[in-house]
Design an enzyme around this catalytic site. Structure first.
Site, mmCIF file in Angstrom:
data_model
loop_
_atom_site.group_PDB
_atom_site.id
_atom_site.type_symbol
_atom_site.label_atom_id
_atom_site.label_comp_id
_atom_site.label_asym_id
_atom_site.label_seq_id
_atom_site.Cartn_x
_atom_site.Cartn_y
_atom_site.Cartn_z
ATOM 1 N N SER A 210 0.811 -1.219 0.000
ATOM 2 C CA SER A 210 0.000 0.000 0.000
ATOM 3 C C SER A 210 0.844 1.269 0.000
ATOM 4 C CB SER A 210 -0.934 -0.010 1.217
ATOM 5 O OG SER A 210 -0.206 -0.230 2.403
ATOM 6 N N ASN B 154 -2.945 -2.581 12.698
ATOM 7 C CA ASN B 154 -4.395 -2.365 12.586
ATOM 8 C C ASN B 154 -4.850 -1.106 13.329
ATOM 9 O OD1 ASN B 154 -4.209 -4.755 11.265
ATOM 10 N ND2 ASN B 154 -5.367 -5.976 12.742
ATOM 11 N N THR C 220 -39.740 27.035 -11.689
ATOM 12 C CA THR C 220 -40.056 25.661 -11.282
ATOM 13 C C THR C 220 -40.226 24.896 -12.590
ATOM 14 O OG1 THR C 220 -42.442 26.029 -11.238
ATOM 15 C CG2 THR C 220 -41.281 26.372 -9.159
ATOM 16 N N HIS C 221 -39.833 23.665 -12.637
ATOM 17 C CA HIS C 221 -39.853 22.870 -13.884
ATOM 18 C C HIS C 221 -39.061 23.546 -14.997
ATOM 19 C CE1 HIS C 221 -43.272 20.772 -11.950
ATOM 20 N NE2 HIS C 221 -43.646 21.985 -11.616
ATOM 21 N N SER D 236 -12.609 26.801 -28.254
ATOM 22 C CA SER D 236 -12.745 25.595 -29.081
ATOM 23 C C SER D 236 -11.609 25.580 -30.084
ATOM 24 C CB SER D 236 -14.091 25.636 -29.796
ATOM 25 O OG SER D 236 -14.045 24.825 -30.958
ATOM 26 N N LYS E 185 -16.318 30.391 -29.872
ATOM 27 C CA LYS E 185 -16.731 29.730 -28.637
ATOM 28 C C LYS E 185 -15.993 30.198 -27.396
ATOM 29 C CE LYS E 185 -18.916 25.889 -28.987
ATOM 30 N NZ LYS E 185 -19.980 25.378 -28.293
ATOM 31 N N ASN F 202 -16.332 28.466 -23.705
ATOM 32 C CA ASN F 202 -17.052 27.374 -23.058
ATOM 33 C C ASN F 202 -16.917 27.385 -21.532
ATOM 34 O OD1 ASN F 202 -17.875 26.352 -25.543
ATOM 35 N ND2 ASN F 202 -15.980 25.174 -25.773
ATOM 36 N N GLU G 90 -18.541 22.715 -16.043
ATOM 37 C CA GLU G 90 -18.871 21.373 -16.545
ATOM 38 C C GLU G 90 -18.013 20.304 -15.856
ATOM 39 O OE1 GLU G 90 -18.505 21.581 -20.806
ATOM 40 O OE2 GLU G 90 -20.179 22.971 -20.965
ATOM 41 N N TYR H 205 -10.455 -6.492 11.957
ATOM 42 C CA TYR H 205 -9.765 -5.982 10.770
ATOM 43 C C TYR H 205 -9.698 -7.051 9.677
ATOM 44 C CZ TYR H 205 -6.286 -4.229 7.546
ATOM 45 O OH TYR H 205 -5.658 -3.820 6.400
ATOM 46 N N GLN I 192 -8.087 -1.868 3.441
ATOM 47 C CA GLN I 192 -7.028 -1.083 2.807
ATOM 48 C C GLN I 192 -7.588 -0.296 1.610
ATOM 49 O OE1 GLN I 192 -2.923 -2.613 2.548
ATOM 50 N NE2 GLN I 192 -3.242 -2.686 0.344
ATOM 51 N N LYS J 67 -8.491 3.770 1.271
ATOM 52 C CA LYS J 67 -7.588 4.923 1.159
ATOM 53 C C LYS J 67 -7.622 5.658 -0.172
ATOM 54 C CE LYS J 67 -5.056 3.014 4.775
ATOM 55 N NZ LYS J 67 -6.033 1.877 4.742
HETATM 56 N N1 ARG Z 1 -1.993 -1.303 4.731
HETATM 57 C C1 ARG Z 1 -2.921 -1.772 5.685
HETATM 58 C C2 ARG Z 1 -4.231 -1.030 5.541
HETATM 59 O O1 ARG Z 1 -4.213 -0.015 4.924
HETATM 60 C C3 ARG Z 1 -2.386 -1.563 7.046
HETATM 61 C C4 ARG Z 1 -2.890 -2.548 8.059
HETATM 62 C C5 ARG Z 1 -2.252 -3.837 7.813
HETATM 63 N N2 ARG Z 1 -2.664 -4.802 8.779
HETATM 64 C C6 ARG Z 1 -2.624 -6.108 8.528
HETATM 65 N N3 ARG Z 1 -3.036 -6.868 9.431
HETATM 66 N N4 ARG Z 1 -2.194 -6.566 7.381
HETATM 67 O O2 ARG Z 1 -5.255 -1.427 5.975
#
Ligand code: ARG
Length: 459
Positions: A23, A110, A155-156, A277, A283, A285, A290, A317, A322, A325
């Protein structure tokens, strides 16, 4: 491949497995928070005599030097480590030797990752809140200058009744104010420290979790160690709040796109916030609006994604988590970018007030007021509604506005009409008479603006 957990294994991890599992490519985003959490943990361990003062000082100076070196580019976070936790720990051991090996006492990745993610998102919640405040200040500025800038309300997407630009902007003030309140709620609910929960069942060391929580500015420790490492509710709440912010920005963008079209021409987007454009030289834009509207989909996607990821995970956990993130980071960065750019676009937006006013005078936006006139002269509302309906039909045939008809023409439709009908259905009267709080009448609007000014000053 540098791992923290080789002891039990007899074979190297397959390279593809290693890459799939790692990660560090994204969790390096919270290297600061990882070190901050470790510093608090070590201070607590020393206070509890689990580490000696000497060890504490060695570890603290090691961690601080890693932080400085990463910040000024002397130390690069490389993908040879599995995650940011391994990177920091390995570098600490490199720098200070054996004392570094004690950093992870009474801790699991964890609870560590649960903490890092909370520290990171907590900080971002404050940043997004500040960006929204800036947007609100700009909306409020437009409101103050436009309590008598008339425009049609729809409205609408059909012209309905006349309002003012201040009133229209006020609707968005309310939305973004609620968005900020939602962020505050989330902050308060999430602000409990998971560190000290261990892998899932706490630890056997005499940790002082209150002290760690206090050092990291939390309201206290979390109260169930299994929940602490398995809870991602606050991320779901955050992504939901971010989705709502994007939904509001997207609706606002959509209106600006419409208003900026040749057909409406209510606004002109500044050159700095428009694009051209490659083929059509005429143009200009509204790409920024958007894109903001388009990026809403990404943030909704993040919310759906985490909801789905979390739905079947047994306690406590699991590695699925993971996945929280990348999508959260992306949603946060997207929202920050969109709020900031949108604010800039709004700040430089030019309103074509004459065109807005002319538009408000067309399309029979005063028909309700004409009916009210009859009611005030004793006609039952249902009859008045029918009479004005046929009046509007007559106007459409003649291609005239209600107040462009002669009194004779009006009287032919209802003898109740007198000279004062013109005053009663003028654009100004239609708006100014709507004086209850929340309505567009300038006096009511000014009262609300005062409330908003106070809100901005203290929040
Ligand atoms: N990279 C892991 C996560 O984002 C960290 C926790 C890892 N824990 C484990 N028991 N493998 O969740």
């Amino acid at each position: 491949m540098a791992q923290l957990w080789g002891g039990r294994f007899t074979k190297e991890t397959d390279k593809l497995v290693y890459n799939f599992n790692a990660s560090i490519s994204f969790d390096q985003k919270f290297f600061r928070q990882d070190i901050e959490g470790s510093i608090a943990h070590v201070k607590m361990l020393a206070k509890q005599k689990i580490l000696s003062e000497i060890e504490k000082n060695q570890i603290l100076s090691g961690l601080e030097s890693i932080l400085t070196d990463v910040e000024n580019g002397k130390l690069t976070i490389t993908e040879e480590y599995e995650d940011i936790h391994s990177f920091v720990e390995a570098n600490l051991i490199n720098r200070i030797g054996d004392a570094g090996k004690k950093l992870h006492t009474g801790r699991s990745r964890n609870d560590q990752v649960a903490l890092d993610m909370k520290l990171y998102t907590r900080h971002e919640v404050i940043e997004i809140n500040a960006l929204l405040k800036c947007l609100l200040e700009n909306i409020l500025m437009i409101m103050e200058q436009n309590t008598e800038t008339y425009m049609p309300g729809f409205t609408h997407l059909q012209k309905a009744q006349p309002i003012t630009l201040a009133h229209h902007m006020g609707a968005y003030f309310e939305m973004f104010k609620r968005d900020r309140q939602r962020l505050d709620d989330i902050y308060n609910r999430m602000n409990y420290c998971p560190l000290g929960s261990g892998a899932l069942a706490g630890t056997t060391y005499p940790l002082d979790r209150n002290y760690t929580a206090q050092l990291l500015d939390f309201d206290g420790p979390t109260l169930n160690s299994m929940d602490s490492v398995a809870d991602r509710d606050y991320i779901i709440e955050l992504l939901s709040a971010l989705s709502t912010i994007m939904m509001h920005l997207s609706r606002f963008s959509e209106e600006i796109i419409l208003w900026n079209s040749n057909e409406y021409h209510f606004v002109e987007i500044d050159d700095a916030y428009s694009t051209g454009s490659s083929i059509m030289p005429q143009k200009k834009n509204p790409d920024i609006a958007e894109l903001v509207r388009g990026k809403t989909g990404r943030v909704y996607g993040a919310l759906m994604s985490i909801l789905t990821t979390m739905k079947g995970i047994p306690l406590a956990y699991n590695k699925d988590m993971q996945e929280d993130k990348e999508l959260t980071f992306d949603a946060i960065d997207t929202v920050k970018g969109c709020v900031a750019l949108f604010t800039g676009m709004l700040k430089t937006l030019k309103f074509n007030k004459d065109i807005m006013k002319t538009s408000a005078m067309k399309g029979f936006t005063n028909a309700t007021d004409a009916a009210d006139y009859l009611v005030n002269h004793g006609v039952p509302f249902r009859d008045a509604h029918r009479i004005i309906g046929s009046l509007v039909l007559y106007c459409i045939e003649k291609d005239k506005a209600i107040d462009a008809l002669s009194l004779d023409e009006l009287k032919a439709i209802s003898p109740v009409f007198e000279q004062d009908i013109y005053e009663a259905v003028s654009l100004e009267t239609c708006v100014n008479k709507r004086m209850t709080i929340g309505a567009p009448g300038p006096d009511a609007m000014k009262e609300v603006i005062q409330i908003y000014k106070k809100y901005v000053a203290i929040n």
